[in-house]
Design an enzyme around this catalytic site. Structure first.
Site, PDB file in Angstrom:
ATOM      1  N   CYS A   1       0.760  -1.210   0.037  1.00  0.00           N
ATOM      2  CA  CYS A   1      -0.019  -0.109  -0.179  1.00  0.00           C
ATOM      3  C   CYS A   1       0.755   1.172   0.048  1.00  0.00           C
ATOM      4  O   CYS A   1       1.435   1.620   1.034  1.00  0.00           O
ATOM      5  CB  CYS A   1      -1.031  -0.006   1.184  1.00  0.00           C
ATOM      6  SG  CYS A   1      -1.876   1.401   1.206  1.00  0.00           S
TER       7      CYS A   1
ATOM      8  N   CYS B   1      -0.312   4.300   1.963  1.00  0.00           N
ATOM      9  CA  CYS B   1      -0.199   4.068   3.427  1.00  0.00           C
ATOM     10  C   CYS B   1       1.123   4.108   3.833  1.00  0.00           C
ATOM     11  O   CYS B   1       1.621   4.926   4.979  1.00  0.00           O
ATOM     12  CB  CYS B   1      -0.534   2.517   4.051  1.00  0.00           C
ATOM     13  SG  CYS B   1      -2.016   1.846   3.214  1.00  0.00           S
ATOM     14  N   ASP B   2       2.035   3.562   3.158  1.00  0.00           N
ATOM     15  CA  ASP B   2       3.518   3.430   3.777  1.00  0.00           C
ATOM     16  C   ASP B   2       4.520   4.214   2.938  1.00  0.00           C
ATOM     17  O   ASP B   2       5.638   4.389   3.546  1.00  0.00           O
ATOM     18  CB  ASP B   2       4.100   2.085   3.587  1.00  0.00           C
ATOM     19  CG  ASP B   2       2.865   1.518   4.404  1.00  0.00           C
ATOM     20  OD1 ASP B   2       2.727   1.786   5.703  1.00  0.00           O
ATOM     21  OD2 ASP B   2       2.857  -0.132   4.221  1.00  0.00           O
TER      22      ASP B   2
END
Ligand code: NDP
Length: 315
Positions: free
Chosen positions: A134, A137-138
C-alpha cells in the site's frame, strides 16, 4: 444452534458496513462477521479524498469507524468469528464458524479482496519492515530513499508515480516485456526522471530478514539469467488483488480470476441458477471499479435485495 437470523453479512469493509446500516435500519438485526481483515482495505489506507461528503478528505480508518458506529446505532451486531464452511444450498443457509453454527435466511457476501503477494518467505517476513502493498499507507516512510515497485499493471504505475513524491528513486520491476498498464499510465511512468523501468525481471529474495529491515532485493533477468542485487530500502507490491471468495468455490459461480459472478443490477449470486437469498457486493464481485463509494453503493443494493427477498418470502 440458536434461532435463525434474518441476515448475516460477511465482511466489514465499506460494502459490508453499508449493507449493515441499511439492513439494521430496516429492523433486520444483521450480524456482521468481521473477517480476517476487519474494516477491509480502507482500514489500511490514509487519507480518502474522493468519498463524497468529506470536502477535506477523511482518514480511511475513521471512515470505517464512523460506518461501524452508524450500523451499531441501528442494532447491527459484530463478531470476529472465523468462517470455516458455508452451506449455501441449505434452507436456512448454514454458516460454520468459530462461534458455532449460524443459521440465516439471507447472506450478504462482502468479503472483499486482499492484496496479492509474491509469496516469498523473505517477503512475508519483512511485511511492515520495508515490504508493503500500500503505497498510500507507507510511502511517506521512504523519504529520500531508493525503493522498488513490482508489477506491470495500472496499480504498479500508480504506486510508482505516487512514491516519487517521497523516494529519491523508484525502480519498477516487471516480470515480462509487455505491460498490462494503460498507455497513459505507462507513458507517465516512463517519462518520469525518478522512475526506472526494468522488464523481464523477477524478485527472487528480499534481503534484510536478519536485520529486520529491507536492505535490497535479489533479482534475476529472466532472459539472460543474470542475477544481481538491487539496493533498496522499500519494496512495494503492485501485483493486483485476490477476491476473498475461495470458500465459495463449488457452491457459487466464480469467474476465471475467482471473483463472484453477480447480475449487475441486483447482485444475485449463482450456482448455475440464482442462489436464493445470497447476494454479493463490493470488491469480491467487482474487478472493475473497486472504489470505496462503489463498494458502499453495492452494499446498499444488496441490503435492499435482502429486504425484498425476506418480504417476498413472508418474513
Ligand atoms: P493487473 O492484474 O492489471 O496487473 C497485475 C500486474 O502484476 C501484472 O502486470 C502482472 O504481471 C503482475 N503480477 C501478477 N502476479 C505477479 C507475480 N506473482 N509476480 C510478479 N508480477 C505479478 O492488476 P492492477 O491491480 O494493476 O489493476 C487491476 C485493475 O484496476 C485494472 O483494470 C486496472 O486498469 C485498474 N486500475 C486502474 C487505475 C487507474 O486507472 N488509475 C489504478 C489502478 C488499477 P503480468 O502482466 O505478467 O500478468
Amino acid at each position: 444452534m440458536t434461532e435463525t437470523r434474518n441476515t448475516v453479512i460477511l465482511g466489514s469493509g465499506c460494502a459490508g458496513l453499508t449493507a449493515a446500516i441499511y439492513t439494521a435500519r430496516a429492523g433486520l438485526n444483521p450480524l456482521v462477521l468481521e473477517g480476517h481483515e476487519p474494516g477491509g482495505q480502507l482500514s489500511i489506507t490514509t487519507l480518502v479524498e474522493n468519498f463524497p461528503g468529506w470536502p477535506e478528505g477523511i482518514q480511511g480508518p475513521d471512515l470505517i469507524d464512523n460506518m461501524k458506529k452508524q450500523a451499531a446505532r441501528f442494532g447491527a451486531s459484530f463478531e470476529l468469528a472465523h468462517l470455516s464452511r458455508v452451506e449455501l444450498g441449505a434452507h436456512p443457509i448454514k454458516l460454520h464458524t468459530s462461534l458455532g453454527e449460524i443459521a440465516t435466511r439471507t447472506l450478504i457476501v462482502a468479503s472483499g479482496a486482499s492484496a496479492r503477494w509474491l509469496g516469498l518467505p523473505s517477503e512475508q517476513a519483512l511485511i511492515g519492515h520495508g515490504v508493503s502493498s500500500c503505497a498510500t499507507c507507507d510511502g511517506c516512510f521512504f523519504r529520500a530513499q531508493d525503493i522498488a515497485v513490482v508489477g506491470g499493471g495500472d496499480s504498479a504505475m500508480e504506486e510508482a508515480l505516487f512514491l516519487t513524491r517521497f523516494a529519491s528513486k523508484v525502480t519498477l520491476l516487471h516480470r515480462r516485456e509487455a505491460f498490462r498498464a494503460s498507455k497513459i499510465m505507462l507513458d507517465r511512468a516512463m517519462a518520469h526522471s525518478n522512475i526506472e523501468l526494468r522488464t523481464n525481471t523477477v524478485v527472487e529474495e528480499v534481503l534484510g530478514v536478519e536485520e529486520k529491515e529491507v536492505t535490497g532485493v535479489r533479482i534475476r533477468d529472466v532472459k539472460t539469467g543474470v542475477v544481481s542485487i538491487l539496493h533498496i530500502k522499500g519494496l512495494f507490491l503492485g501485483i493486483g488483488h485476490e477476491p476473498n471468495a475461495k470458500m465459495f468455490a463449488g457452491q457459487m459461480d466464480l469467474d476465471e480470476d475467482g471473483y463472484i459472478k453477480t447480475t449487475g443490477n441486483v447482485l444475485t449470486t449463482f450456482n448455475g441458477q440464482p442462489i436464493p437469498g445470497v447476494f454479493a457486493c463490493g470488491d469480491v464481485q467487482d474487478r472493475r471499479y473497486r472504489q470505496a463509494i462503489t463498494a458502499a453503493g453495492s452494499g446498499c443494493m444488496a441490503a435492499l435485495e435482502v429486504e425484498k427477498f425476506l418480504e417476498d418470502h413472508g418474513h
